[in-house]
Write a protein that holds these residues in place. Sequence first.
Motif, PDB file in Angstrom:
ATOM      1  N   ARG A 164       0.830  -1.205   0.000  1.00 50.29           N
ATOM      2  CA  ARG A 164       0.000   0.000   0.000  1.00 50.29           C
ATOM      3  C   ARG A 164       0.867   1.259   0.000  1.00 50.29           C
ATOM      4  N   ARG A 165       1.959   1.248   0.749  1.00 52.87           N
ATOM      5  CA  ARG A 165       2.839   2.421   0.758  1.00 52.87           C
ATOM      6  C   ARG A 165       3.448   2.661  -0.625  1.00 52.87           C
ATOM      7  N   MET A 166       3.870   1.599  -1.284  1.00 56.59           N
ATOM      8  CA  MET A 166       4.427   1.741  -2.627  1.00 56.59           C
ATOM      9  C   MET A 166       3.372   2.267  -3.600  1.00 56.59           C
ATOM     10  N   ALA A 167       2.157   1.738  -3.488  1.00 59.71           N
ATOM     11  CA  ALA A 167       1.082   2.192  -4.370  1.00 59.71           C
ATOM     12  C   ALA A 167       0.780   3.676  -4.138  1.00 59.71           C
ATOM     13  N   GLN A 168       0.788   4.101  -2.877  1.00 65.10           N
ATOM     14  CA  GLN A 168       0.544   5.513  -2.572  1.00 65.10           C
ATOM     15  C   GLN A 168       1.668   6.405  -3.123  1.00 65.10           C
ATOM     16  N   THR A 169       2.895   5.892  -3.102  1.00 65.38           N
ATOM     17  CA  THR A 169       4.007   6.639  -3.686  1.00 65.38           C
ATOM     18  C   THR A 169       3.769   6.886  -5.173  1.00 65.38           C
ATOM     19  N   LEU A 170       3.353   5.855  -5.887  1.00 67.53           N
ATOM     20  CA  LEU A 170       3.096   5.977  -7.315  1.00 67.53           C
ATOM     21  C   LEU A 170       1.887   6.859  -7.592  1.00 67.53           C
ATOM     22  N   LEU A 171       0.871   6.785  -6.736  1.00 66.96           N
ATOM     23  CA  LEU A 171      -0.289   7.657  -6.897  1.00 66.96           C
ATOM     24  C   LEU A 171       0.100   9.119  -6.675  1.00 66.96           C
ATOM     25  N   ALA A 172       0.937   9.365  -5.656  1.00 69.38           N
ATOM     26  CA  ALA A 172       1.402  10.731  -5.404  1.00 69.38           C
ATOM     27  C   ALA A 172       2.178  11.269  -6.605  1.00 69.38           C
ATOM     28  N   GLN A 173       3.034  10.420  -7.197  1.00 68.58           N
ATOM     29  CA  GLN A 173       3.789  10.840  -8.381  1.00 68.58           C
ATOM     30  C   GLN A 173       2.857  11.157  -9.544  1.00 68.58           C
ATOM     31  N   THR A 174       1.802  10.377  -9.684  1.00 70.05           N
ATOM     32  CA  THR A 174       0.837  10.607 -10.759  1.00 70.05           C
ATOM     33  C   THR A 174       0.111  11.924 -10.564  1.00 70.05           C
ATOM     34  N   TYR A 175      -0.285  12.207  -9.319  1.00 65.49           N
ATOM     35  CA  TYR A 175      -0.943  13.492  -9.046  1.00 65.49           C
ATOM     36  C   TYR A 175       0.026  14.660  -9.258  1.00 65.49           C
ATOM     37  N   SER A 176       1.302  14.461  -8.956  1.00 68.88           N
ATOM     38  CA  SER A 176       2.283  15.517  -9.200  1.00 68.88           C
ATOM     39  C   SER A 176       2.379  15.826 -10.688  1.00 68.88           C
ATOM     40  N   LEU A 177       2.425  14.790 -11.501  1.00 69.57           N
ATOM     41  CA  LEU A 177       2.452  14.984 -12.947  1.00 69.57           C
ATOM     42  C   LEU A 177       1.182  15.688 -13.417  1.00 69.57           C
ATOM     43  N   SER A 178       0.055  15.334 -12.807  1.00 74.29           N
ATOM     44  CA  SER A 178      -1.216  15.963 -13.166  1.00 74.29           C
ATOM     45  C   SER A 178      -1.195  17.460 -12.876  1.00 74.29           C
ATOM     46  N   GLN A 179      -0.552  17.858 -11.785  1.00 74.45           N
ATOM     47  CA  GLN A 179      -0.518  19.275 -11.444  1.00 74.45           C
ATOM     48  C   GLN A 179       0.240  20.091 -12.476  1.00 74.45           C
ATOM     49  N   PHE A 180       1.284  19.527 -13.055  1.00 77.01           N
ATOM     50  CA  PHE A 180       1.986  20.236 -14.117  1.00 77.01           C
ATOM     51  C   PHE A 180       1.072  20.437 -15.320  1.00 77.01           C
ATOM     52  N   PHE A 181       0.256  19.446 -15.621  1.00 75.48           N
ATOM     53  CA  PHE A 181      -0.686  19.595 -16.730  1.00 75.48           C
ATOM     54  C   PHE A 181      -1.752  20.644 -16.404  1.00 75.48           C
ATOM     55  N   LEU A 182      -2.211  20.668 -15.159  1.00 71.57           N
ATOM     56  CA  LEU A 182      -3.330  21.531 -14.787  1.00 71.57           C
ATOM     57  C   LEU A 182      -2.938  22.981 -14.537  1.00 71.57           C
ATOM     58  N   ALA A 183      -1.647  23.263 -14.398  1.00 71.82           N
ATOM     59  CA  ALA A 183      -1.215  24.637 -14.140  1.00 71.82           C
ATOM     60  C   ALA A 183      -1.698  25.557 -15.255  1.00 71.82           C
ATOM     61  N   TYR A 184      -2.280  26.691 -14.867  1.00 70.90           N
ATOM     62  CA  TYR A 184      -2.804  27.711 -15.792  1.00 70.90           C
ATOM     63  C   TYR A 184      -4.000  27.239 -16.599  1.00 70.90           C
ATOM     64  N   GLN A 185      -4.592  26.112 -16.212  1.00 70.59           N
ATOM     65  CA  GLN A 185      -5.815  25.669 -16.878  1.00 70.59           C
ATOM     66  C   GLN A 185      -7.021  26.307 -16.183  1.00 70.59           C
ATOM     67  N   PRO A 186      -8.120  26.481 -16.907  1.00 70.93           N
ATOM     68  CA  PRO A 186      -9.283  27.173 -16.339  1.00 70.93           C
ATOM     69  C   PRO A 186     -10.134  26.294 -15.431  1.00 70.93           C
ATOM     70  N   ASP A 187      -9.502  25.704 -14.422  1.00 74.66           N
ATOM     71  CA  ASP A 187     -10.238  24.894 -13.445  1.00 74.66           C
ATOM     72  C   ASP A 187      -9.418  24.854 -12.161  1.00 74.66           C
ATOM     73  N   SER A 188      -9.443  25.946 -11.430  1.00 71.94           N
ATOM     74  CA  SER A 188      -8.614  26.036 -10.227  1.00 71.94           C
ATOM     75  C   SER A 188      -9.048  25.044  -9.159  1.00 71.94           C
ATOM     76  N   SER A 189     -10.343  24.738  -9.087  1.00 68.59           N
ATOM     77  CA  SER A 189     -10.815  23.788  -8.069  1.00 68.59           C
ATOM     78  C   SER A 189     -10.241  22.397  -8.327  1.00 68.59           C
TER      79      SER A 189
END
Length: 416
Positions: A164-189
């Motif tokens: 579970r800890r390893m899976a959470q690490t990979l999920l956190a990395q995926t969300y980090s990558l998502s934030q780079f995509f979402l930066a300056y996009q018209p959906d701040s929420s």
Amino acid sequence: MSHDATSNPYADPLRFGQRVQILRERRGMTQAQLADLVGISPHTLRKIENGQQRTPDLDRVMRIAEALRVRDLADLTGRPDGHVDLFVGPGHPRLAAVKAAIDAFTFPADVEPPPVAHLQVRLHAAWRTRHASKDHREAVGRLLPDLIRDAQALVRHADRAEERRMAQTLLAQTYSLSQFFLAYQPDSSLLWRVAERGMIAAQESEDPHAIGVAAWLLAQAHRDAGPRHFDAADAVNLKAIHHLDPFLPEAGDDVLAIAGALRFELAYTAARRRDTGTAWRQWDRAESMARNLPADYSHPVTSFGQAVMGAHAVTVAVELHQGGESVRQAARADRGVIGSRPRRARHRIEEARGYRLDNQPDAAMASLEKAYQAAPETIRYNGYARTLLLEEVESTRAPRRRRAAELADRIGILHS
């Protein structure tokens, strides 16, 4: 026609001034603070707000919009035909698919999780693709829906604590990558939702590096939300730095680098506050940490390393509105080679801001053109670049106006 109607709200100094005052107060800024950021006296700003002085020219309006982080120029000018998103891009074509993947609610039986090693390889490749691509949002946006789905499934199916800890690490990395995509996009929420989920996943993983990256991104989200959130940004940064400190003596390069990147974020926020001493002191500490890394090292997420510190110095000088220092730091920064295309483009945009502060508009345009060459999607969605280009599209110098219009048209600003 109603007695209080006006055919041109922008030409009405009282209405414009009222809008400036309302937006300034929403940001929690004093007149003195805004005047300092815009480069006028508090007395002049007071006259603009109370309607005793006519609406400023476009250059000044853009500076006010930048200082107030106005997302739509129409909110400031009052002109319904002046709808221009400044700090939010037009919305990437893949945003809907990424949002659907983030918002999806599935049961464990709905998706079969991939092997951990398989997801690790895909995430590593996705980060490499982001740094190497000119159109990095398109490249990452194509990959994210499946990565999000599979990382979430991996967490849901994990049985043992270690899994579970390893899976959470990979999920956190995926969300980090998502934030780079979402930066300056018209959906701040959506950006906030991902930032918070990423922080939770990182904490659940107990992985120091994942926690550092999630904190780095969450602190940026706070800082970009405006002056009232600067303290929250610092709190997140400091908490993460203190959490990482015990690991540093035996840490690998990635953990050392994310600690240095967090240290620089303190410098960045201090510069936004116009706290010169703290900003440069924290930059010095981050630069010292960078020197402890291999000369050719670049952090896989933040690009932190020796090569990026010159670019970071430009950012500090620009945020402090030190035009001459920005130009000097830009000259020094060119000695380092930033491997990541989007990070290189971001540096060129900061460089352009520095030249603009130093009243060198042609040099600023040259830097924006270099940003476009490095990564078109970075400049297309960057609010500062959009603001600078819109200023120069209205230039009284015909060659500069044509040059700006051509680049703005290639980016898509004039018809977004």
